[in-house]
Design a protein around this motif. Structure first.
Motif, PDB file in Angstrom:
ATOM      1  N   ASP A 156      14.268  -4.470   0.285  1.00 23.03           N
ATOM      2  CA  ASP A 156      13.421  -5.667   0.323  1.00 23.03           C
ATOM      3  C   ASP A 156      13.041  -6.065   1.750  1.00 23.03           C
ATOM      4  O   ASP A 156      13.089  -7.247   2.120  1.00 23.03           O
ATOM      5  CB  ASP A 156      14.117  -6.843  -0.384  1.00 23.03           C
ATOM      6  CG  ASP A 156      13.131  -7.945  -0.777  1.00 23.03           C
ATOM      7  OD1 ASP A 156      11.917  -7.676  -0.772  1.00 23.03           O
ATOM      8  OD2 ASP A 156      13.590  -9.067  -1.059  1.00 23.03           O
ATOM      9  N   ASN A 177      13.712  -9.173   7.255  1.00 26.20           N
ATOM     10  CA  ASN A 177      14.989  -9.034   6.538  1.00 26.20           C
ATOM     11  C   ASN A 177      15.563 -10.397   6.179  1.00 26.20           C
ATOM     12  O   ASN A 177      16.735 -10.515   5.819  1.00 26.20           O
ATOM     13  CB  ASN A 177      16.003  -8.229   7.364  1.00 26.20           C
ATOM     14  CG  ASN A 177      16.324  -8.874   8.697  1.00 26.20           C
ATOM     15  OD1 ASN A 177      15.753  -9.891   9.074  1.00 26.20           O
ATOM     16  ND2 ASN A 177      17.247  -8.269   9.438  1.00 26.20           N
ATOM     17  N   ASN A 178      14.723 -11.419   6.280  1.00 31.26           N
ATOM     18  CA  ASN A 178      15.155 -12.775   5.925  1.00 31.26           C
ATOM     19  C   ASN A 178      13.981 -13.503   5.281  1.00 31.26           C
ATOM     20  O   ASN A 178      13.532 -14.545   5.759  1.00 31.26           O
ATOM     21  CB  ASN A 178      15.638 -13.516   7.179  1.00 31.26           C
ATOM     22  CG  ASN A 178      16.392 -14.791   6.840  1.00 31.26           C
ATOM     23  OD1 ASN A 178      16.840 -14.990   5.714  1.00 31.26           O
ATOM     24  ND2 ASN A 178      16.512 -15.675   7.813  1.00 31.26           N
ATOM     25  N   LYS A 179      13.503 -12.938   4.176  1.00 25.34           N
ATOM     26  CA  LYS A 179      12.335 -13.492   3.497  1.00 25.34           C
ATOM     27  C   LYS A 179      12.618 -14.881   2.927  1.00 25.34           C
ATOM     28  O   LYS A 179      13.757 -15.202   2.569  1.00 25.34           O
ATOM     29  CB  LYS A 179      11.906 -12.576   2.344  1.00 25.34           C
ATOM     30  CG  LYS A 179      11.325 -11.242   2.746  1.00 25.34           C
ATOM     31  CD  LYS A 179      10.876 -10.495   1.489  1.00 25.34           C
ATOM     32  CE  LYS A 179      10.281  -9.140   1.804  1.00 25.34           C
ATOM     33  NZ  LYS A 179       9.843  -8.440   0.571  1.00 25.34           N
ATOM     34  N   GLU A 230      12.597 -17.605  -0.017  1.00 21.07           N
ATOM     35  CA  GLU A 230      13.056 -17.410  -1.394  1.00 21.07           C
ATOM     36  C   GLU A 230      11.926 -16.942  -2.307  1.00 21.07           C
ATOM     37  O   GLU A 230      12.097 -16.037  -3.127  1.00 21.07           O
ATOM     38  CB  GLU A 230      13.646 -18.720  -1.921  1.00 21.07           C
ATOM     39  CG  GLU A 230      14.241 -18.620  -3.317  1.00 21.07           C
ATOM     40  CD  GLU A 230      15.466 -17.695  -3.375  1.00 21.07           C
ATOM     41  OE1 GLU A 230      15.615 -16.977  -4.393  1.00 21.07           O
ATOM     42  OE2 GLU A 230      16.250 -17.695  -2.417  1.00 21.07           O
ATOM     43  N   GLU A 277       7.379  -7.132   3.703  1.00 19.74           N
ATOM     44  CA  GLU A 277       6.838  -8.435   3.300  1.00 19.74           C
ATOM     45  C   GLU A 277       5.377  -8.324   2.904  1.00 19.74           C
ATOM     46  O   GLU A 277       4.941  -8.932   1.930  1.00 19.74           O
ATOM     47  CB  GLU A 277       6.981  -9.417   4.453  1.00 19.74           C
ATOM     48  CG  GLU A 277       6.412 -10.804   4.163  1.00 19.74           C
ATOM     49  CD  GLU A 277       6.509 -11.721   5.361  1.00 19.74           C
ATOM     50  OE1 GLU A 277       7.609 -12.253   5.611  1.00 19.74           O
ATOM     51  OE2 GLU A 277       5.489 -11.896   6.065  1.00 19.74           O
ATOM     52  N   ASP A 306       9.404 -15.190  -1.652  1.00 21.18           N
ATOM     53  CA  ASP A 306       8.890 -13.857  -1.318  1.00 21.18           C
ATOM     54  C   ASP A 306       9.877 -12.734  -1.618  1.00 21.18           C
ATOM     55  O   ASP A 306       9.521 -11.558  -1.466  1.00 21.18           O
ATOM     56  CB  ASP A 306       8.533 -13.793   0.174  1.00 21.18           C
ATOM     57  CG  ASP A 306       7.409 -14.749   0.541  1.00 21.18           C
ATOM     58  OD1 ASP A 306       6.541 -14.978  -0.318  1.00 21.18           O
ATOM     59  OD2 ASP A 306       7.411 -15.270   1.674  1.00 21.18           O
ATOM     60  N   ARG A 307      11.076 -13.066  -2.011  1.00 21.78           N
ATOM     61  CA  ARG A 307      12.087 -12.025  -2.215  1.00 21.78           C
ATOM     62  C   ARG A 307      11.730 -11.132  -3.397  1.00 21.78           C
ATOM     63  O   ARG A 307      11.365 -11.601  -4.467  1.00 21.78           O
ATOM     64  CB  ARG A 307      13.458 -12.667  -2.396  1.00 21.78           C
ATOM     65  CG  ARG A 307      13.959 -13.270  -1.083  1.00 21.78           C
ATOM     66  CD  ARG A 307      15.284 -13.918  -1.173  1.00 21.78           C
ATOM     67  NE  ARG A 307      15.614 -14.561   0.110  1.00 21.78           N
ATOM     68  CZ  ARG A 307      16.608 -15.409   0.300  1.00 21.78           C
ATOM     69  NH1 ARG A 307      17.394 -15.722  -0.710  1.00 21.78           N
ATOM     70  NH2 ARG A 307      16.807 -15.937   1.493  1.00 21.78           N
TER      71      ARG A 307
END
Length: 668
Positions: A382, A409-411, A413, A385, A415-416
């Motif tokens: 994941d 690496n910290n999308k 919520e 983006e 966009d996950r």
């Protein structure tokens, strides 16, 4: 860039008038850029130059200090200094002007350059400026060129670091455009950089504006540093008090020198830029960054560093290339893995990545190839983006279509597990004058609109009535995965001997080494024209023919295999061939491969899509492979019906009439 700065840039570039004839246009920058650096450093150091000289003399002659570098840096007030007695200026007490003796300008200039401390000296060395000094001396123009720069006031109290940065970038742009045959190797168009940095940084606006924000930015293929400078401008535009530290790595020595000069001129830490190959020598090993961006060269092979890359790939995810290796002639996805390896961990706040690719990384490589495995790893973790398709003809040295890949690496919520695709191919304006392959550009308004489109993609994609709904699509990460299945059909054969069969057996190597070759060929020759529908019947006829031809003993297995293969012909009405267990053998000529969406049951797919047409087919499950591709253009394809035949016919008749009219005018 202000009018005043534009005028200053024009004045500096007017040196080209002196170079014309002795230098090619594409070489103007090799003189103008390093001389601009030298004059700026000269102006910056001017207030402390004499004190540095005195401190050096005192430290070496009276104190006997061997390592005087820290002392001289402190005296200069910068990370660099100059210990020569020369300066561009004519009226600095205690120093000698480079122009004091017209016949010694070259010698003086070399002494001036040799007086710089290591960091500045390294930059100037990469420019290979001594070669240009020789050329100017030979052309008799060195005194005039140096005199032009001596008249420039580039003191920090006149031209700030920020203004100097803009000025230098303008000179780089002109240099890149005038040498457009290689411009794409070290310069990315400004509007492309601006759009890219917007997409990279705008989603993190709230993070950047935090008081005391300290951010680190890396470009592992930094060229002349345009992307690094643009990233810094965007960040400081959001938060003037943010601390931005820039890092880079560049293989080309001249581009590296330009980038490092730009940082040095603007007061940045120039030592954070390295001159080396990012694949074989990661000069930022162990460091992690908040933002990473790059425009790596397209389709560049990595054969020269293959051994280093494969050695690191063998380490798995303990190295940078654990996801897989792309084909040797395109290292694009190696750059991306390199950048991912330098992302901050999620618990540290995570990172965002932006990179420019051509279309190849989207789909090149079959299931379980290196490219496919890299895409699979990125999507299953994941990290992807979004992808933005750009107009063609945006770059100086290529007219092909390009794409931005945005990773995080910290999308958020929402966009996950999702990937945004934005079609920006129609957002362009035509340039008044082409620059190499660059015939289009993206306007300021279009950049702002595309930034909004990307940031609001989820709401736009969900609103079918939105006027730009067809420009944005959002997919699950698993939507890009597929199962590559192998559909087999049973092998059915008839058995016949023809002249072609005879020639095939005769030319086979095992037969050439067979002692009873002539008898074997005679036996087959006697069977020419016959057909058998069962293998057992052919075998019986063949054994009898061998005996009659006088072939002794049992045929060697290799020879028997040659004969069996030569006489067997695929035939839908032929005998079903099976193995020793009675299981049907597959026919290689009827074998087919199909891609089935990742979440679909492949046996159900077979029942629904295949068996109604070929009831005896089956799936060879041991050959099923998982692949990932992103067929961007397919998702945005719009069917345009052809014009009516009557309309085309009418147009052809009109053209024929026009041709006849023109011909008649000529004959008259």
């Amino acid at each position: 860039m202000s009018t005043k700065d534009q005028e200053l840039a024009n004045f500096i570039w007017s040196v080209a008038d002196l170079l014309r004839g002795d230098f090619k246009q594409s070489d103007y920058g090799k003189v103008i850029l390093p001389l601009t650096v030298l004059r700026r450093l000269d102006c910056v150091l001017e207030p402390t130059r004499v004190k540095v000289l005195e401190r050096k003399k005192h430290a070496t002659e009276q104190l006997g200090v061997s390592n005087i570098d820290p002392l001289l840096r402190k005296e200069a007030g910068f990370r660099f200094y100059n210990t020569s007695k020369f300066t561009f200026s004519r009226d600095v007490e205690g120093l000698t002007s480079l122009l004091a003796d017209q016949d010694q300008v070259g010698k003086n200039l070399r002494a001036f350059i040799g007086g710089f401390s290591q960091e500045a000296a390294e930059i100037l060395e990469k420019y290979d400026f001594d070669t240009q000094i020789n050329r100017m001396e030979s052309g008799g123009i060195l005194y005039q060129v140096v005199g032009k720069f001596a008249s420039l006031d580039l003191h920090p109290d006149t031209v700030s670091n920020q203004r100097m940065g803009y000025l230098f970038e303008e000179l780089i742009r002109r240099f890149s455009e005038i040498s457009n045959e290689t411009a794409g190797e070290h310069f990315t168009p400004r509007e492309v950089i601006k759009l890219m940095t917007n997409l990279l940084l705008d989603p993190d606006h709230d993070k950047i504006v935090q008081p005391g924000a300290t951010l680190r930015v890396l470009d592992p293929a930094c060229g002349t540093g345009g992307m690094l400078s643009a990233a810094e401008d965007v960040v400081t535009g959001y938060n003037a008090n943010a601390t931005v530290t820039l890092f880079g790595q560049e293989l080309n020595p001249e581009s590296y020198a330009i980038c490092k000069s730009d940082l040095l001129i603007k007061g940045q830490e120039a030592g954070n830029v390295a001159n080396d190959n990012s694949f074989s020598h990661d000069r930022h090993y162990g460091k992690r960054f908040d933002y990473l961006l790059a425009n790596p060269p397209f389709g560049v092979e990595w054969k020269k560093v293959r051994e280093d890359v494969e050695r690191e790939a063998d380490l798995g995810h303990a190295g940078r290339f654990g996801a897989g290796l792309p084909r040797i002639n395109d290292g694009s996805l190696l750059f991306l893995q390199h950048m991912i390896a330098h992302m901050k961990r999620v618990e540290e706040g995570g990172s965002r990545v932006a990179i420019v690719f051509n279309g190849s990384p989207l789909f090149t490589g079959a299931a379980e190839s290196g490219e496919s495995n890299i895409r699979r790893w990125i999507l299953e973790n994941d990290l992807l983006e979004g992808i933005v398709a750009l107009p063609d003809q945006l770059f100086y040295n290529t007219g092909i279509s390009t794409y931005f890949w945005i990773l995080s690496n910290n999308k958020a919520e929402r966009d996950r597990g999702k990937v945004t695709l934005l079609d920006a191919r129609e957002y362009w304006a035509k340039m008044r004058k082409s620059l190499g392959d660059k015939r289009k550009y993206v306007t300021e308004d279009q950049i702002a609109q595309l930034t909004r489109l990307y940031n609001e993609a989820d709401s736009i994609a969900a609103d079918e009535n939105h006027e730009l709904h067809d420009k944005v699509k959002i997919f699950d990460t698993t939507d890009f995965g597929y199962q590559r299945i192998t559909v087999e059909r049973p092998l059915r054969q008839r058995f016949e001997v023809t002249e072609q069969t005879l020639a095939e057996v005769d030319s086979a190597k095992p037969v050439g080494n067979y002692d009873d070759r002539e008898a074997l060929l005679a036996a087959l020759r006697g069977l020419v024209g016959n057909t058998w529908w069962k293998k057992v019947d052919f075998d019986a006829a063949f054994r009898q023919a061998l005996a009659e031809a006088g072939a002794g003993g049992k045929l060697p297995a290799s020879v028997n295999k040659v004969v069996s293969n030569a006489v067997a012909v695929s035939d839908a009405d032929g005998e079903l061939q099976t193995d020793k267990k009675g299981t049907a053998l597959p026919d290689p000529d009827l074998r087919d491969n199909e891609n089935v969406p990742l979440g679909e049951d492949i046996d159900e797919y077979l029942t629904r899509e295949v068996l109604p047409h070929v009831p005896d087919a089956w799936i060879e499950h041991s050959k099923t492979k998982i692949g990932y591709e992103i067929p961007f253009t397919r998702y945005f394809y719009k069917y345009v019906p052809p014009r009516p035949l009557a309309e085309i016919d009418a147009e052809l008749k009109s053209l024929e009439s026009e041709i006849q009219r023109l011909l008649s005018e000529v004959t008259e």
